[in-house]
Design a protein around this motif. Structure first.
Motif, PDB file in Angstrom:
ATOM      1  N   SER A 192       0.889  -1.169   0.000  1.00 52.79           N
ATOM      2  CA  SER A 192       0.000   0.000   0.000  1.00 52.79           C
ATOM      3  C   SER A 192       0.919   1.209   0.000  1.00 52.79           C
ATOM      4  O   SER A 192       1.557   1.507   1.019  1.00 52.79           O
ATOM      5  CB  SER A 192      -0.842   0.038   1.265  1.00 52.79           C
TER       6      SER A 192
ATOM      7  N   LYS B 261       2.119   5.242  -0.382  1.00 52.73           N
ATOM      8  CA  LYS B 261       1.599   6.589  -0.106  1.00 52.73           C
ATOM      9  C   LYS B 261       2.420   7.616  -0.889  1.00 52.73           C
ATOM     10  O   LYS B 261       3.587   7.364  -1.220  1.00 52.73           O
ATOM     11  CB  LYS B 261       1.600   6.874   1.399  1.00 52.73           C
TER      12      LYS B 261
ATOM     13  N   GLU C 275      -1.686   6.297  -2.228  1.00 53.69           N
ATOM     14  CA  GLU C 275      -2.703   7.129  -1.605  1.00 53.69           C
ATOM     15  C   GLU C 275      -2.122   8.528  -1.460  1.00 53.69           C
ATOM     16  O   GLU C 275      -0.979   8.675  -1.004  1.00 53.69           O
ATOM     17  CB  GLU C 275      -3.004   6.526  -0.228  1.00 53.69           C
TER      18      GLU C 275
ATOM     19  N   HIS D 117      -1.973  12.767  -8.485  1.00 58.21           N
ATOM     20  CA  HIS D 117      -2.938  12.475  -7.414  1.00 58.21           C
ATOM     21  C   HIS D 117      -3.288  11.002  -7.542  1.00 58.21           C
ATOM     22  O   HIS D 117      -3.949  10.598  -8.510  1.00 58.21           O
ATOM     23  CB  HIS D 117      -4.173  13.368  -7.548  1.00 58.21           C
ATOM     24  N   GLY D 118      -2.822  10.215  -6.604  1.00 57.18           N
ATOM     25  CA  GLY D 118      -2.967   8.759  -6.709  1.00 57.18           C
ATOM     26  C   GLY D 118      -4.380   8.298  -6.407  1.00 57.18           C
ATOM     27  O   GLY D 118      -5.223   9.055  -5.913  1.00 57.18           O
ATOM     28  N   GLY D 119      -4.634   7.044  -6.743  1.00 62.02           N
ATOM     29  CA  GLY D 119      -5.888   6.414  -6.321  1.00 62.02           C
ATOM     30  C   GLY D 119      -6.929   6.238  -7.401  1.00 62.02           C
ATOM     31  O   GLY D 119      -7.898   5.513  -7.204  1.00 62.02           O
ATOM     32  N   LYS D 120      -6.766   6.905  -8.555  1.00 67.54           N
ATOM     33  CA  LYS D 120      -7.753   6.696  -9.631  1.00 67.54           C
ATOM     34  C   LYS D 120      -7.361   5.439 -10.405  1.00 67.54           C
ATOM     35  O   LYS D 120      -6.222   5.341 -10.880  1.00 67.54           O
ATOM     36  CB  LYS D 120      -7.763   7.894 -10.597  1.00 67.54           C
TER      37      LYS D 120
END
Ligand code: S3P
Length: 425
Positions: free
Chosen positions: A296, A298, A325, A368-371
């Motif tokens: 995971s 960041k 994230e 911007h991470g997460g998409k």
């Protein structure tokens, strides 16, 4: 070439020899006395361009089962080529060889492919001219083709505007032939393979912080070289192992020279499960096996002195950041714009095409991470590192991705797709 999602990657991979070190071993072996035996040489198109340039200057270079033997002719033993020297896609060949050619007693013309003919050569023309070199851009646009009339050179202290090992190396190589000591000071420390290998070949090289000095040499002496695996080729497996679910990859025998290891430091800052095993510091170029497991991640900020230590890995780290994230900021990396392609613009264009939230800045990117990423058509601009990065992206994305000009990986890693596929379960 088309790719689809994979559910996991597992196993062991041995990446090919380091590109920077492979180039230097052939170049320095060619101007050394005696033979240089090179193990684990990278037989990618860029390093083959270097071999072909030196063969065209009378150097006998053999390849027996992947072991390269360079029969050096000594510091003043190169012969005038009877053709234009073709550097292909290779910035390292073009820039380092210019430093060797400027002090010769003959004239040469150098050129390369469409990409090399757009890359900035003023950065080496300026310091070499300050040393007394006669080096001109034939189209007067600061790019190759370059014409070099060999001249006696003078030692200088050059303060480089860019942190570039290619610039530093060109000046230090020219300095071997100069009439006094030659010093280069960089704004940030770039990879130091030239300093280490020149010393190993008997040159008088001193370093202190971001300054390197070489004294004029009477001769260099050939030596045996074991090229470590290329950390810049390991990054694709590092990224794949971290972002693809249920993955565990062991990457064997990777060079971890502290001027190249920014990737490992950034992975740790992003919370990656990454471990170095079997570290070997017996030689000037240390190695380790790298173990990565799905993590995971960041977001982080990547800036300043770490940038030159991971410049070729930044595009792939930008991909990793899409799976992290939070926000990742890459700055102080304007050099990415003058690589084999404009790697800031091309990464942003292709990541956006896959659905990522990423912005281009003057000297880097904001991600911007997460998409989640989805399949797309990837325009690589024939840049090997872009093709390899998006092969990994494709395996981590939903649906199908088509990579255009996928065979450009031949520049640095001809067996890349085969090695990657072997890990897919
Ligand atoms: C290299 C130096 C780096 C790197 C390139 C290889 C070298 O370029 O990007 O792939 O072998 O010296 P710069 O010196 O332009 O930063």
């Amino acid at each position: 070439m088309k790719f689809r999602t994979v559910s996991q990657l597992r196993g062991e991979v041995t990446v090919p020899g380091d590109k920077s070190i492979s180039h230097r071993s052939v170049m320095f072996g060619s101007i050394a006395k005696g033979t240089t035996e090179i193990h684990n040489f990278l037989e990618g198109a860029d390093c083959l361009s270097t071999i072909s340039c030196f063969r065209n200057m009378g150097i006998d270079i053999e390849n027996k089962n992947g072991i390269i033997t360079v029969h050096g002719n000594g510091l003043r033993g190169l012969k005038a080529p009877n053709c234009v020297l073709e550097c292909g896609n290779s910035g390292t060949t073009t820039r380092l060889i210019s430093g060797i050619l400027a002090p010769q007693t003959f004239d040469v013309t150098l050129t390369g492919d469409e990409s090399i003919q757009k890359r900035p050569m003023k950065r080496i023309m300026e310091p070499l001219s300050m040393m007394g070199a006669d080096i001109t851009s034939i189209r007067d646009n600061g790019c190759a083709p370059l014409m070099i009339h060999g001249k006696q050179l003078h030692g200088i202290h050059y303060h480089s505007k860019v942190a570039s090992a290619q610039v530093k190396s060109a000046v230090l190589l020219a300095g071997l032939y100069a009439d006094g000591k030659t010093t280069v000071t960089e704004p940030k420390l770039s990879r130091n393979h030239t300093e280490l290998m020149l010393r190993f070949f008997g040159a008088d090289v001193h370093t202190s912080g971001t300054t390197a000095t070489v004294l004029p040499a009477a001769e260099l002496y050939g030596n045996k070289i074991h090229v470590p695996g290329d950390i810049s080729s390991s990054v694709y497996f590092v990224a794949a192992g971290l972002i693809i679910p249920n993955s565990e990859i062991m990457i064997k025998n990777v060079g971890i020279n502290p001027t190249r290891d920014g990737l490992i430091r950034v992975c740790k800052a992003m919370g990656a499960d990454i471990t170095l095993l079997n570290e070997n510091h017996d030689y000037s170029e240390p190695t380790a096996d790298i173990l990565v497991r799905t993590s995971s991640l960041k977001g982080t900020i990547i800036e300043g002195d770490i940038i030159p230590t991971m410049i070729d890995e930044l595009p792939t780290v930008a991909l990793m950041a899409c799976f992290a994230e939070g926000t990742t900021v890459i700055r102080d990396a304007a050099e990415l714009k003058v690589k084999e392609s404009n790697r800031i613009a091309i990464m942003v264009q292709n990541l956006k095409a896959m659905g990522a939230d990423v912005e281009e800045t003057e000297d880097g990117m904001i991600i911007h991470g997460g998409k989640p990423l989805h399949g797309s058509i990837i325009d690589t601009k024939k840049d090997h590192r872009i093709a390899m990065t998006f092969a990994v992206a494709a395996m981590a994305a939903e649906g199908e991705t088509e990579i255009l000009d996928a065979d450009c990986v031949n520049i640095s890693y001809p067996e890349f797709y085969k090695d990657l596929m072997t890990l897919a379960k």
